[in-house]
Design a protein around this motif. Sequence first.
Motif, mmCIF file in Angstrom:
data_model
loop_
_atom_site.group_PDB
_atom_site.id
_atom_site.type_symbol
_atom_site.label_atom_id
_atom_site.label_comp_id
_atom_site.label_asym_id
_atom_site.label_seq_id
_atom_site.Cartn_x
_atom_site.Cartn_y
_atom_site.Cartn_z
ATOM 1 N N GLY A 57 -7.287 10.724 -12.484
ATOM 2 C CA GLY A 57 -8.537 10.020 -12.249
ATOM 3 C C GLY A 57 -8.463 8.526 -12.456
ATOM 4 O O GLY A 57 -9.495 7.848 -12.497
ATOM 5 N N ARG A 58 -7.250 7.973 -12.569
ATOM 6 C CA ARG A 58 -7.098 6.526 -12.764
ATOM 7 C C ARG A 58 -7.071 5.774 -11.438
ATOM 8 O O ARG A 58 -7.149 4.543 -11.426
ATOM 9 N N ASP A 59 -6.950 6.513 -10.353
ATOM 10 C CA ASP A 59 -7.050 5.942 -9.007
ATOM 11 C C ASP A 59 -7.787 6.980 -8.167
ATOM 12 O O ASP A 59 -7.362 8.130 -8.083
ATOM 13 N N ASN A 60 -8.907 6.606 -7.595
ATOM 14 C CA ASN A 60 -9.700 7.591 -6.861
ATOM 15 C C ASN A 60 -10.075 7.127 -5.457
ATOM 16 O O ASN A 60 -11.065 7.588 -4.892
ATOM 17 N N ARG A 61 -9.275 6.182 -4.904
ATOM 18 C CA ARG A 61 -9.581 5.691 -3.559
ATOM 19 C C ARG A 61 -8.346 5.719 -2.666
ATOM 20 O O ARG A 61 -7.914 4.677 -2.159
ATOM 21 N N PRO A 62 -7.769 6.893 -2.440
ATOM 22 C CA PRO A 62 -6.601 6.951 -1.554
ATOM 23 C C PRO A 62 -7.003 6.657 -0.109
ATOM 24 O O PRO A 62 -8.123 6.935 0.305
ATOM 25 N N SER A 63 -6.068 6.124 0.638
ATOM 26 C CA SER A 63 -6.325 5.829 2.045
ATOM 27 C C SER A 63 -6.388 7.130 2.839
ATOM 28 O O SER A 63 -5.894 8.171 2.391
ATOM 29 N N PRO A 64 -6.970 7.095 4.044
ATOM 30 C CA PRO A 64 -6.978 8.291 4.895
ATOM 31 C C PRO A 64 -5.579 8.806 5.194
ATOM 32 O O PRO A 64 -5.370 10.028 5.277
ATOM 33 N N GLU A 65 -4.618 7.893 5.323
ATOM 34 C CA GLU A 65 -3.248 8.317 5.617
ATOM 35 C C GLU A 65 -2.655 9.086 4.438
ATOM 36 O O GLU A 65 -1.971 10.104 4.628
ATOM 37 N N ILE A 66 -2.917 8.634 3.221
ATOM 38 C CA ILE A 66 -2.401 9.332 2.040
ATOM 39 C C ILE A 66 -3.105 10.672 1.874
ATOM 40 O O ILE A 66 -2.474 11.684 1.529
ATOM 41 N N LEU A 67 -4.399 10.699 2.128
ATOM 42 C CA LEU A 67 -5.122 11.983 2.059
ATOM 43 C C LEU A 67 -4.521 12.996 3.026
ATOM 44 O O LEU A 67 -4.318 14.164 2.677
ATOM 45 N N ALA A 68 -4.246 12.556 4.242
ATOM 46 C CA ALA A 68 -3.665 13.460 5.239
ATOM 47 C C ALA A 68 -2.288 13.931 4.799
ATOM 48 O O ALA A 68 -1.945 15.119 4.951
ATOM 49 N N ALA A 69 -1.494 13.030 4.232
ATOM 50 C CA ALA A 69 -0.149 13.410 3.783
ATOM 51 C C ALA A 69 -0.222 14.410 2.640
ATOM 52 O O ALA A 69 0.544 15.379 2.591
ATOM 53 N N LEU A 70 -1.146 14.188 1.706
ATOM 54 C CA LEU A 70 -1.303 15.130 0.592
ATOM 55 C C LEU A 70 -1.810 16.480 1.085
ATOM 56 O O LEU A 70 -1.357 17.533 0.614
ATOM 57 N N ALA A 71 -2.747 16.465 2.022
ATOM 58 C CA ALA A 71 -3.269 17.719 2.575
ATOM 59 C C ALA A 71 -2.166 18.512 3.247
ATOM 60 O O ALA A 71 -2.081 19.741 3.100
ATOM 61 N N ASN A 72 -1.296 17.836 3.981
ATOM 62 C CA ASN A 72 -0.182 18.523 4.630
ATOM 63 C C ASN A 72 0.817 19.051 3.604
ATOM 64 O O ASN A 72 1.304 20.178 3.723
ATOM 65 N N ALA A 73 1.127 18.233 2.591
ATOM 66 C CA ALA A 73 2.085 18.659 1.575
ATOM 67 C C ALA A 73 1.590 19.864 0.805
ATOM 68 O O ALA A 73 2.376 20.744 0.436
ATOM 69 N N LEU A 74 0.287 19.929 0.566
ATOM 70 C CA LEU A 74 -0.299 21.020 -0.224
ATOM 71 C C LEU A 74 -0.724 22.203 0.629
ATOM 72 O O LEU A 74 -1.286 23.161 0.102
ATOM 73 N N ARG A 75 -0.465 22.124 1.946
ATOM 74 C CA ARG A 75 -0.791 23.212 2.868
ATOM 75 C C ARG A 75 -2.278 23.589 2.797
ATOM 76 O O ARG A 75 -2.642 24.759 2.768
ATOM 77 N N LEU A 76 -3.155 22.579 2.766
ATOM 78 C CA LEU A 76 -4.586 22.841 2.654
ATOM 79 C C LEU A 76 -5.135 23.435 3.936
ATOM 80 O O LEU A 76 -4.757 23.024 5.035
ATOM 81 N N ASP A 77 -6.057 24.389 3.796
ATOM 82 C CA ASP A 77 -6.733 24.925 4.966
ATOM 83 C C ASP A 77 -7.885 23.992 5.353
ATOM 84 O O ASP A 77 -8.118 22.958 4.708
#
Length: 283
Positions: A57-77
């Motif tokens: 919770g020390r950084d809570n403003r990831p870019s859309p590109e980072i969000l997409a990369a994390l979603a792909n890495a975590l296999r989110l539905d």
Amino acid sequence: MLDGELGVFLRSRREAVRPEQVGLPVGPRRRTPGLRRAEVATLAQVSVEYLTRLEQGRDNRPSPEILAALANALRLDEADRRHLQQLASVENHRQLCTGRRPAVSRTVRPEIRSLLDALRDRPAYLLNRVGDVLAWNDPFDRLARALGLLDGDRPNLVWFVFADERAREHFPDWAELADQQVAELHRLRQGDPATDAFAERLGRAVGAAFTSRWQRCPVAAQPSAVRRLRHPEVGLLRLAYETLELPDDQQRLVVHLPADAPTTAALARLLIPRPRTLHPLAS
């Protein structure tokens, strides 16, 4: 928005992914549930330090590109991706960070009451975001009162499912129903302290049956499906349900429909108007 909610959600999803799902060896010395931070960071092509800041919770403003990369890495539905984007959007715009969400609604507009009454042969009821059953029509009263769901001054569907032993008897697919109720709580909470307080009370009352589900942070709730119900008067029913969102009221209207011919016949028997009891006049 409660502080750190984005990080809590990311951590819950990291711990839910099995190494073999992303092509990593399990290994005998693995102690971390799910993936290690370093593994997710490698898959998403971000630094371990940055992922640590997000989860803490020390950084809570990831870019859309980072969000997409994390979603792909975590296999989110799709449901998890929408929830992740919503959390990030709220954090970026600071809409709910003060915790000043409207109080949990327990007021029913007259128009909604009229709509419930108009559904003369379909069981229907109204819920707020913590599962309080605020209003219902007569068909639902006939259906639910015999189950014990409407006992008490303030019936609550989630509390009944987890804390009342009769729920397991009446719902053959109880585990699926329990998952659904927790997913609805998480989907609607959006940092709401009242929802978290309700979850804490329920967790203290029933233990792991609720808390193990709550800690997984599910958000994929089905607005429509077919549910089996074992009714004490007419036997097994297969009921389809449709959920209508009332976002301005922060409420949901749920309508039940028979899913097969036997259920149609059984509901017809259950909903036959009952004759009034006549009392003799005093002479």
